[in-house]
Write a protein that holds these residues in place. Structure first.
Motif: not given
Ligand code: FES
Ligand code: FES
Length: 154
Positions: A94-101, A129-135
Protein backbone atom coordinates in the motif's frame (compact mmCIF):
# COMPACT_ATOMS: atom_id res chain seq x y z
CA UNK A 1 -36.84 -5.03 1.52
CA UNK A 2 -34.00 -7.04 0.04
CA UNK A 3 -32.43 -9.96 1.92
CA UNK A 4 -28.69 -10.43 1.54
CA UNK A 5 -25.84 -12.47 2.96
CA UNK A 6 -22.93 -10.11 3.65
CA UNK A 7 -19.81 -11.44 5.36
CA UNK A 8 -21.79 -14.47 6.52
CA UNK A 9 -24.45 -12.30 8.16
CA UNK A 10 -28.07 -12.30 7.02
CA UNK A 11 -29.16 -8.69 6.54
CA UNK A 12 -32.23 -6.95 5.15
CA UNK A 13 -31.97 -3.59 3.46
CA UNK A 14 -34.56 -1.11 2.28
CA UNK A 15 -33.22 -0.59 -1.24
CA UNK A 16 -34.42 -0.44 -4.83
CA UNK A 17 -33.48 -3.52 -6.85
CA UNK A 18 -31.28 -1.43 -9.16
CA UNK A 19 -29.35 0.32 -6.38
CA UNK A 20 -25.65 -0.44 -6.81
CA UNK A 21 -24.34 -2.92 -4.27
CA UNK A 22 -21.66 -0.39 -3.27
CA UNK A 23 -24.33 2.08 -2.17
CA UNK A 24 -25.95 -0.63 -0.04
CA UNK A 25 -22.66 -1.65 1.54
CA UNK A 26 -21.44 1.86 2.29
CA UNK A 27 -24.59 3.86 2.93
CA UNK A 28 -27.02 1.30 4.35
CA UNK A 29 -24.69 -1.16 6.07
CA UNK A 30 -21.84 1.24 7.02
CA UNK A 31 -19.26 -1.08 5.44
CA UNK A 32 -17.00 1.65 4.10
CA UNK A 33 -13.93 -0.45 3.33
CA UNK A 34 -15.08 -0.83 -0.28
CA UNK A 35 -14.24 2.48 -1.93
CA UNK A 36 -16.03 4.73 -4.39
CA UNK A 37 -13.81 6.20 -7.09
CA UNK A 38 -14.82 6.19 -10.76
CA UNK A 39 -18.38 4.94 -10.28
CA UNK A 40 -18.46 3.47 -13.79
CA UNK A 41 -16.89 0.06 -13.28
CA UNK A 42 -13.50 1.13 -14.58
CA UNK A 43 -11.11 1.27 -11.61
CA UNK A 44 -11.94 -1.59 -9.25
CA UNK A 45 -11.72 0.39 -6.00
CA UNK A 46 -15.19 -0.94 -5.12
CA UNK A 47 -14.38 -4.61 -5.78
CA UNK A 48 -16.09 -7.17 -3.54
CA UNK A 49 -16.60 -10.91 -3.92
CA UNK A 50 -19.97 -12.35 -4.88
CA UNK A 51 -19.91 -16.14 -4.59
CA UNK A 52 -16.13 -15.87 -4.78
CA UNK A 53 -16.06 -13.82 -7.98
CA UNK A 54 -14.73 -10.25 -7.95
CA UNK A 55 -17.40 -7.77 -8.98
CA UNK A 56 -17.30 -4.02 -9.30
CA UNK A 57 -19.98 -3.14 -6.84
CA UNK A 58 -20.52 0.43 -8.10
CA UNK A 59 -22.19 -1.00 -11.22
CA UNK A 60 -23.60 -4.22 -9.73
CA UNK A 61 -27.33 -4.00 -8.91
CA UNK A 62 -28.01 -5.20 -5.40
CA UNK A 63 -30.75 -7.51 -6.70
CA UNK A 64 -28.04 -9.55 -8.46
CA UNK A 65 -26.52 -10.38 -5.08
CA UNK A 66 -29.69 -11.97 -3.68
CA UNK A 67 -29.13 -15.62 -2.79
CA UNK A 68 -25.35 -15.25 -3.05
CA UNK A 69 -22.53 -14.69 -0.57
CA UNK A 70 -21.16 -11.17 -0.58
CA UNK A 71 -17.73 -10.75 0.96
CA UNK A 72 -16.12 -7.41 1.66
CA UNK A 73 -12.78 -6.40 3.13
CA UNK A 74 -14.47 -6.22 6.54
CA UNK A 75 -15.31 -9.95 6.54
CA UNK A 76 -13.38 -12.49 8.58
CA UNK A 77 -10.46 -13.38 6.32
CA UNK A 78 -10.32 -16.94 5.04
CA UNK A 79 -6.95 -18.63 4.37
CA UNK A 80 -6.56 -16.94 0.96
CA UNK A 81 -7.19 -13.45 2.30
CA UNK A 82 -5.04 -14.14 5.35
CA UNK A 83 -2.13 -15.14 3.08
CA UNK A 84 -2.72 -12.12 0.87
CA UNK A 85 -2.80 -9.71 3.80
CA UNK A 86 0.50 -11.08 5.12
CA UNK A 87 2.04 -10.87 1.66
CA UNK A 88 0.73 -7.30 1.24
CA UNK A 89 2.57 -6.33 4.41
CA UNK A 90 5.74 -8.23 3.51
CA UNK A 91 5.90 -6.61 0.06
CA UNK A 92 4.88 -3.20 1.46
CA UNK A 93 2.23 -2.86 -1.22
CA UNK A 94 0.00 0.00 0.00
CA UNK A 95 0.97 3.58 -0.70
CA UNK A 96 -1.96 5.99 -0.22
CA UNK A 97 -4.14 2.91 0.31
CA UNK A 98 -7.28 4.08 -1.47
CA UNK A 99 -7.36 1.30 -4.07
CA UNK A 100 -6.08 -1.42 -1.77
CA UNK A 101 -9.25 -3.02 -0.42
CA UNK A 102 -10.42 -3.48 -4.00
CA UNK A 103 -7.00 -4.83 -4.98
CA UNK A 104 -7.06 -7.37 -2.16
CA UNK A 105 -10.55 -8.60 -3.01
CA UNK A 106 -9.64 -8.86 -6.70
CA UNK A 107 -6.50 -10.78 -5.75
CA UNK A 108 -8.54 -13.12 -3.54
CA UNK A 109 -10.86 -13.83 -6.44
CA UNK A 110 -7.89 -14.45 -8.71
CA UNK A 111 -6.23 -16.96 -6.36
CA UNK A 112 -9.53 -18.72 -5.77
CA UNK A 113 -9.70 -19.75 -9.42
CA UNK A 114 -5.98 -19.53 -10.40
CA UNK A 115 -4.06 -20.85 -7.39
CA UNK A 116 -0.72 -20.95 -9.25
CA UNK A 117 -0.83 -17.84 -11.44
CA UNK A 118 2.00 -16.87 -13.74
CA UNK A 119 2.87 -13.18 -13.96
CA UNK A 120 1.06 -12.79 -17.28
CA UNK A 121 -2.19 -14.11 -15.78
CA UNK A 122 -1.89 -11.64 -12.93
CA UNK A 123 -1.33 -8.81 -15.40
CA UNK A 124 -4.36 -9.84 -17.45
CA UNK A 125 -6.72 -10.55 -14.56
CA UNK A 126 -5.78 -7.79 -12.14
CA UNK A 127 -7.32 -4.87 -14.00
CA UNK A 128 -7.77 -2.65 -10.93
CA UNK A 129 -6.21 0.78 -11.24
CA UNK A 130 -3.77 2.29 -8.77
CA UNK A 131 -2.76 5.92 -9.02
CA UNK A 132 0.27 5.20 -6.83
CA UNK A 133 1.59 2.61 -9.29
CA UNK A 134 1.76 -0.34 -6.90
CA UNK A 135 1.37 -2.86 -9.73
CA UNK A 136 4.81 -4.57 -9.38
CA UNK A 137 4.32 -4.92 -5.63
CA UNK A 138 0.79 -6.25 -6.10
CA UNK A 139 2.14 -8.88 -8.50
CA UNK A 140 4.94 -9.84 -6.10
CA UNK A 141 2.51 -10.08 -3.18
CA UNK A 142 0.10 -12.29 -5.11
CA UNK A 143 2.97 -14.60 -6.06
CA UNK A 144 4.16 -14.66 -2.44
CA UNK A 145 0.67 -15.51 -1.17
CA UNK A 146 0.27 -18.20 -3.84
CA UNK A 147 3.57 -19.79 -2.77
CA UNK A 148 2.50 -19.74 0.87
CA UNK A 149 -0.86 -21.32 0.05
CA UNK A 150 0.81 -23.99 -2.08
CA UNK A 151 3.15 -24.73 0.85
CA UNK A 152 0.10 -25.18 3.10
CA UNK A 153 -1.32 -27.71 0.66
CA UNK A 154 1.94 -29.70 0.33
S1 FES B 1 -2.11 2.73 -3.26
FE1 FES B 1 -2.73 4.75 -3.81
S2 FES B 1 -4.19 4.46 -5.41
FE2 FES B 1 -3.33 2.50 -5.07
S1 FES C 1 -15.61 2.83 -8.18
FE1 FES C 1 -16.34 0.95 -8.97
S2 FES C 1 -15.01 0.48 -10.59
FE2 FES C 1 -14.33 2.44 -9.90
Amino acid sequence: MIALNVNDQAVRVDAEAQMPLLWVLRDLLALTGSKYACGIGACGACTVLVDGHPVRSCVFPVSHAVGKRVRTIEGTPDRVLTALRSAWIAEQVPQCGYCQSGMLMAAAGLLEFHPEPIDREIELLMTNLCRCGTYPRVRAAIQRAARELQGDRA
